[in-house]
Design an enzyme around this catalytic site. Structure first.
Site: not given
Ligand code: ASP
Length: 318
Positions: A184, A212, A214-215, A236, A238
């Site tokens: 990322t 899905r 993530g963060d 990282g 997430g």
């Protein structure tokens, strides 16, 4: 472009290109040189804007666009594959001055998701758009659209096949169970006007399923900026970064508990996340020009360039 003289307002930026099991042993000299060159180009693109009096938001956007266009990071061209051999892209951007934010989740045809996050922030009344609607809005805004296979790279395809060979395709196996490298990208910046901004862009996790997310596109988890505290971009695992609201938590600790930027980021990344089992790292900057880049993995692609002359590009722990 010189450095700022004494008395001038400090400005500058920090960037990351993902954290994970990045060691000298598993990164070839050739790849390392190419990654360092990409990081340098991203820092230059952002710094030029800040030097010329531009906004931290524009600098963050410019740095991330360079990294999205590189095939070596898990964002834009080079994004990881989903379970069905496609790409779903997430990105977000936040302005620390106004607390305006824009985020996109699971877009599949906008070439530069960070530019779409900016459009969502500037041109819509919403903070987050997702899926086909996000791509449709990108088209309406005149952003460049591409076929989903524009994001293909052989390296990421091989990663998908390796991940699928290891996991039981019929189960809800954690897609990160075997993933040890997060590619990322993100940037945080402070401009001459004293404004902070943060942004993050990703393809998410290899072999992800069921939509899905993530963060990275979640304001407060993967990205946060507030002039009263700091600007943070994370990378990282997430799911942990969402549960711990990592980016906001770091800013809140500086604002409400009076912790230094370094102490706050360190606590969250090296204590809270480690105790919970969440691997990764963050980059953070405050209005005084403090920069910290803690991670709890073997390495994190990272760099910074500040008007007081601080400049570095680093990969490993030491
Ligand atoms: N944080 C990202 C996610 O969970 C992955 C990464 O940082 O590479 O989607």
């Amino acid at each position: 472009m010189g450095t700022a003289t004494a008395g001038e307002k400090k400005f500058g930026l920090a960037i990351h290109g993902g954290a994970g099991t990045i060691t000298r042993a598993n990164l070839s000299g050739e790849k390392e040189a190419a990654i360092r060159s990409d990081l340098g180009e991203a820092l230059d693109a952002g710094y030029r804007i800040l030097h010329d009096g531009g906004s931290s938001l524009d600098a963050v956007q410019a740095a991330i666009t360079v990294l999205e266009d590189s095939p070596r990071f898990n964002a834009g061209h080079g994004a990881v594959y989903t379970n069905t051999e496609t790409h779903e892209l997430d990105a977000s951007l936040m302005d620390g001055n106004s607390l305006s934010a824009g985020a996109v989740a699971a877009a599949s045809t906008v070439r530069n998701p960070i530019l779409l996050a900016r459009k969502i922030m500037d041109e819509s009344v919403h903070v987050m758009l997702s899926g086909a609607g996000a791509d449709e809005f990108a088209g309406q805004m005149g952003l460049e659209l591409v076929d989903n296979d524009y994001f293909n790279t052989e390296f990421r395809f091989n990663q998908l096949k390796a991940a699928q060979a290891r996991s039981d395709a019929s189960s809800m196996a954690d897609p990160l169970q075997f993933e040890s490298k997060f590619g990322t990208v993100g940037a945080v910046a402070l401009d001459r006007h004293g404004n902070l901004a943060a942004g993050t862009s990703t393809g998410g996790t290899t072999n992800k399923r069921f939509g899905r997310i993530g963060d990275s596109p979640i304001i407060g988890a993967g990205t946060y900026a507030d002039n009263r505290s700091c600007a943070v971009s994370a990378t990282g695992h997430g799911e942990y970064f969402i549960r711990h609201a990592v980016a906001h938590e770091i800013c809140a600790r500086t604002r409400l508990a009076g912790e230094s930027l370094e102490a706050a980021a360190d606590h969250v990344v090296r204590k809270e996340l480690v105790e919970a089992g969440g691997s990764g790292g963050v980059i953070a900057i405050d209005r005084q020009g403090h920069v910290t880049m803690p991670f709890n993995t073997e390495g994190m692609y990272r760099g910074l360039r500040m008007s007081d002359g601080r400049m570095s590009i680093a990969i490993y722990k030491d």
